[in-house]
Design a protein around this motif. Structure first.
Motif, PDB file in Angstrom:
ATOM      1  N   VAL A 148       0.758  -1.236   0.040  1.00 20.39           N
ATOM      2  CA  VAL A 148       0.130  -0.040   0.021  1.00 20.39           C
ATOM      3  C   VAL A 148       0.891   1.219  -0.027  1.00 20.39           C
ATOM      4  CG1 VAL A 148      -1.772   1.423   1.086  1.00 20.39           C
ATOM      5  CG2 VAL A 148      -1.846  -1.244   1.241  1.00 20.39           C
ATOM      6  N   VAL A 149       0.527   1.953  -0.862  1.00 15.94           N
ATOM      7  CA  VAL A 149       1.515   3.215  -1.214  1.00 15.94           C
ATOM      8  C   VAL A 149       0.685   4.472  -1.108  1.00 15.94           C
ATOM      9  CG1 VAL A 149       3.120   4.528  -2.583  1.00 15.94           C
ATOM     10  CG2 VAL A 149       3.030   2.062  -2.687  1.00 15.94           C
ATOM     11  N   THR A 150       0.841   5.302   0.196  1.00 16.08           N
ATOM     12  CA  THR A 150       0.193   6.540   0.378  1.00 16.08           C
ATOM     13  C   THR A 150       1.031   7.738  -0.473  1.00 16.08           C
ATOM     14  OG1 THR A 150       1.667   7.218   2.244  1.00 16.08           O
ATOM     15  CG2 THR A 150      -0.436   5.853   2.667  1.00 16.08           C
ATOM     16  N   ALA A 151       0.093   8.767  -0.984  1.00 14.49           N
ATOM     17  CA  ALA A 151       0.814   9.787  -1.698  1.00 14.49           C
ATOM     18  C   ALA A 151       1.518   8.919  -2.858  1.00 14.49           C
ATOM     19  CB  ALA A 151       1.887  10.597  -0.984  1.00 14.49           C
ATOM     20  N   ALA A 152       0.708   8.340  -3.698  1.00 12.42           N
ATOM     21  CA  ALA A 152       1.326   7.341  -4.802  1.00 12.42           C
ATOM     22  C   ALA A 152       1.596   8.124  -6.100  1.00 12.42           C
ATOM     23  CB  ALA A 152       0.540   6.222  -4.997  1.00 12.42           C
ATOM     24  N   ALA A 153       1.145   9.267  -6.056  1.00 10.60           N
ATOM     25  CA  ALA A 153       1.353  10.303  -7.407  1.00 10.60           C
ATOM     26  C   ALA A 153       2.592  11.138  -6.888  1.00 10.60           C
ATOM     27  CB  ALA A 153       0.223  10.805  -7.601  1.00 10.60           C
ATOM     28  N   GLY A 154       3.130  11.045  -5.849  1.00 14.85           N
ATOM     29  CA  GLY A 154       4.058  12.380  -5.453  1.00 14.85           C
ATOM     30  C   GLY A 154       5.535  11.609  -5.989  1.00 14.85           C
ATOM     31  N   GLY A 155       6.555  12.463  -5.895  1.00 17.74           N
ATOM     32  CA  GLY A 155       7.858  12.089  -6.515  1.00 17.74           C
ATOM     33  C   GLY A 155       8.370  10.480  -5.871  1.00 17.74           C
ATOM     34  N   ILE A 156       8.323  10.543  -4.689  1.00 19.39           N
ATOM     35  CA  ILE A 156       8.616   8.958  -4.117  1.00 19.39           C
ATOM     36  C   ILE A 156       7.654   8.130  -4.581  1.00 19.39           C
ATOM     37  CG2 ILE A 156       9.158   7.843  -2.019  1.00 19.39           C
ATOM     38  CD1 ILE A 156      10.558  10.379  -1.008  1.00 19.39           C
ATOM     39  N   GLY A 157       6.468   8.372  -4.260  1.00 20.72           N
ATOM     40  CA  GLY A 157       5.257   7.469  -4.573  1.00 20.72           C
ATOM     41  C   GLY A 157       5.348   6.875  -5.703  1.00 20.72           C
ATOM     42  N   THR A 158       5.398   7.773  -6.757  1.00 23.95           N
ATOM     43  CA  THR A 158       5.576   7.214  -8.112  1.00 23.95           C
ATOM     44  C   THR A 158       6.870   5.944  -8.224  1.00 23.95           C
ATOM     45  OG1 THR A 158       4.706   9.257  -8.854  1.00 23.95           O
ATOM     46  CG2 THR A 158       6.240   7.887 -10.423  1.00 23.95           C
ATOM     47  N   LEU A 159       7.920   6.362  -7.758  1.00 20.66           N
ATOM     48  CA  LEU A 159       8.965   5.297  -7.775  1.00 20.66           C
ATOM     49  C   LEU A 159       8.633   3.973  -7.154  1.00 20.66           C
ATOM     50  CD1 LEU A 159      11.937   7.783  -7.672  1.00 20.66           C
ATOM     51  CD2 LEU A 159      10.714   6.647  -9.568  1.00 20.66           C
ATOM     52  N   LEU A 160       8.058   4.119  -5.793  1.00 24.02           N
ATOM     53  CA  LEU A 160       7.650   2.959  -5.020  1.00 24.02           C
ATOM     54  C   LEU A 160       6.591   2.349  -5.847  1.00 24.02           C
ATOM     55  CD1 LEU A 160       7.276   4.366  -1.416  1.00 24.02           C
ATOM     56  CD2 LEU A 160       9.398   3.265  -2.560  1.00 24.02           C
ATOM     57  N   VAL A 161       5.614   2.722  -6.490  1.00 27.15           N
ATOM     58  CA  VAL A 161       4.717   1.747  -7.263  1.00 27.15           C
ATOM     59  C   VAL A 161       5.346   1.360  -8.371  1.00 27.15           C
ATOM     60  CG1 VAL A 161       2.786   2.273  -8.744  1.00 27.15           C
ATOM     61  CG2 VAL A 161       2.658   3.571  -6.600  1.00 27.15           C
ATOM     62  N   GLY A 299      15.223   2.675 -17.713  1.00 29.01           N
ATOM     63  CA  GLY A 299      13.961   2.695 -17.971  1.00 29.01           C
ATOM     64  C   GLY A 299      13.045   1.743 -17.033  1.00 29.01           C
ATOM     65  N   ARG A 300      13.784   1.432 -15.987  1.00 28.72           N
ATOM     66  CA  ARG A 300      13.002   0.538 -14.998  1.00 28.72           C
ATOM     67  C   ARG A 300      12.256   1.523 -14.116  1.00 28.72           C
ATOM     68  NH1 ARG A 300      17.901  -2.566 -15.658  1.00 28.72           N
ATOM     69  NH2 ARG A 300      18.866  -1.286 -13.829  1.00 28.72           N
ATOM     70  N   LEU A 301      12.771   2.491 -13.834  1.00 34.88           N
ATOM     71  CA  LEU A 301      12.224   3.511 -12.960  1.00 34.88           C
ATOM     72  C   LEU A 301      11.914   4.670 -13.793  1.00 34.88           C
ATOM     73  CD1 LEU A 301      13.798   3.094  -9.563  1.00 34.88           C
ATOM     74  CD2 LEU A 301      11.603   2.188 -10.301  1.00 34.88           C
ATOM     75  N   ARG A 302      10.776   5.449 -13.933  1.00 37.76           N
ATOM     76  CA  ARG A 302      10.301   6.569 -14.781  1.00 37.76           C
ATOM     77  C   ARG A 302      10.081   7.688 -13.777  1.00 37.76           C
ATOM     78  NH1 ARG A 302       7.897   2.203 -15.792  1.00 37.76           N
ATOM     79  NH2 ARG A 302       5.952   3.027 -15.626  1.00 37.76           N
TER      80      ARG A 302
END
Length: 333
Positions: A148-161, A299-302
């Motif tokens: 579960v990722v909170t703030a999933a559209a933030g800079g860090i959250g994007t990469l965690l997803v 290209g693994r993390l965008r």
């Protein structure tokens, strides 16, 4: 050069775009013609005069910003001549100066930008990317994981997803508002929910009931009631990984905490991974930075990037403070 300067602590409007003297590189330093400068939520706290992981500026005026990418255009005494003309990215550390057309830093902080990676994306990975990989070092994601990722559209959250999906995990992404929810879904989340809506926990529980296992890890940068509802999704042995608590503002919010008795009853762990623990666990800042840049170049993390002209730094700060941004905020001279 033009730069953003802060003459007095206070609101975003105190950030002024003005002409100032070009910085001069000292021994072992280089001067970078800046193509992109990173903006962090911490910058808004320092702007107000509050300390965080970095101290508030001791003297004003100051040029904020600690992440830059661009081309080396001048060398200080003793700096490697081979650096001249190189496309580089650097985290400036405790000395700010990034919100400018030119920035100076020590040569040992530089990373050459790999491959065709853009300057804005390199800036995102040198700070946000290294933090994301440090956070991930505390967990072991795989095909059986449910994150579960909170703030999933933030800079860090994007990469965690993205990382969790690459590892084969099932991902529940929580974001504020339809646009951010859509972005989290685009990044691969199996379920993306708007945590500003009161019924999001019901949808999350229904999803877990249908798919089988409870959540195994919650990556939490929000705190408050959102974090508590997310932790309620954890099964026995689950992890609550705290790396922020922006629900009340960086210097006003509080992380979600549990008593030892509560943790024992739930059979979960909970704790912050910020500070020296994150750096040590990840192998050191240099290692994390190098890995982050390599993941983006492959290209693994965008990284998600939201760009503002340098002159509009105040608008960028206001947008960050009101959660009006998606991904990493970058200023471009």
């Amino acid at each position: 050069m033009h730069a953003i300067r802060l003459h007095a602590f206070g609101p975003a409007e105190n950030l002024t775009y003005e002409r100032t003297e070009d910085p001069v590189p000292g021994p072992g330093q280089v001067r970078i013609a800046v193509e992109a400068a990173g903006v962090h939520l911490l910058d808004t706290t320092l702007r107000e005069g509050h300390s965080g992981p970095f101290p508030a500026p001791a003297e004003l005026p100051t040029i904020p910003g600690r992440e830059v990418a661009g081309t080396v255009e001048s060398l200080g005494e003793g700096a490697d001549p081979g650096l001249l003309g190189r496309r580089v990215v650097a985290h400036l550390g405790t000395v700010p100066g990034g919100y400018a057309e030119l920035a100076v830093t020590h040569a040992d902080k530089l990373h050459e930008i790999p491959g065709e990676l853009g300057a804005a994306e390199a800036v995102a990975m040198i700070g946000t990317g290294r933090t994301a990989l440090g956070i991930l070092s505390f967990t072991d994601l795989g095909p059986g994981s449910v994150a579960v990722v909170t703030a999933a559209a933030g800079g860090i959250g994007t990469l965690l997803v993205q990382y969790a999906k690459n590892a084969g995990a099932t991902v529940i992404a929580l974001a504020g508002g339809p646009a951010k929810v859509a972005r989290a879904k685009e990044n691969g989340a199996d379920l993306a929910l708007d945590y500003t809506l009161p019924d999001w926990p019901d949808h999350a529980r229904a999803f877990l009931d249908a798919t089988g296992p409870r959540a195994t890890v919650v990556y939490d940068s929000v705190g408050g009631t959102t974090a508590r509802s997310a932790v309620d999704l954890l099964g026995k042995g689950g992890q609550h990984v705290i790396y922020g608590w922006s629900g009340g503002g960086l210097h006003e919010g509080r992380p979600l905490t549990f008593t030892p008795e509560e943790l024992a009853e739930r059979a979960i762990t909970s704790g912050s991974v910020l500070g020296p623990r994150l750096v040590q666990r990840g192998g050191g800042l240099r290692v994390l930075e190098t890995r982050a840049l390599a993941e983006a170049a492959a290209g693994r993390l965008r990284p998600a990037v939201q760009r503002y002209p340098l002159a509009e730094a105040a608008a960028a700060h206001r947008a960050l403070e009101t959660r009006g941004t998606i991904g990493k905020v970058v200023l471009e001279p």
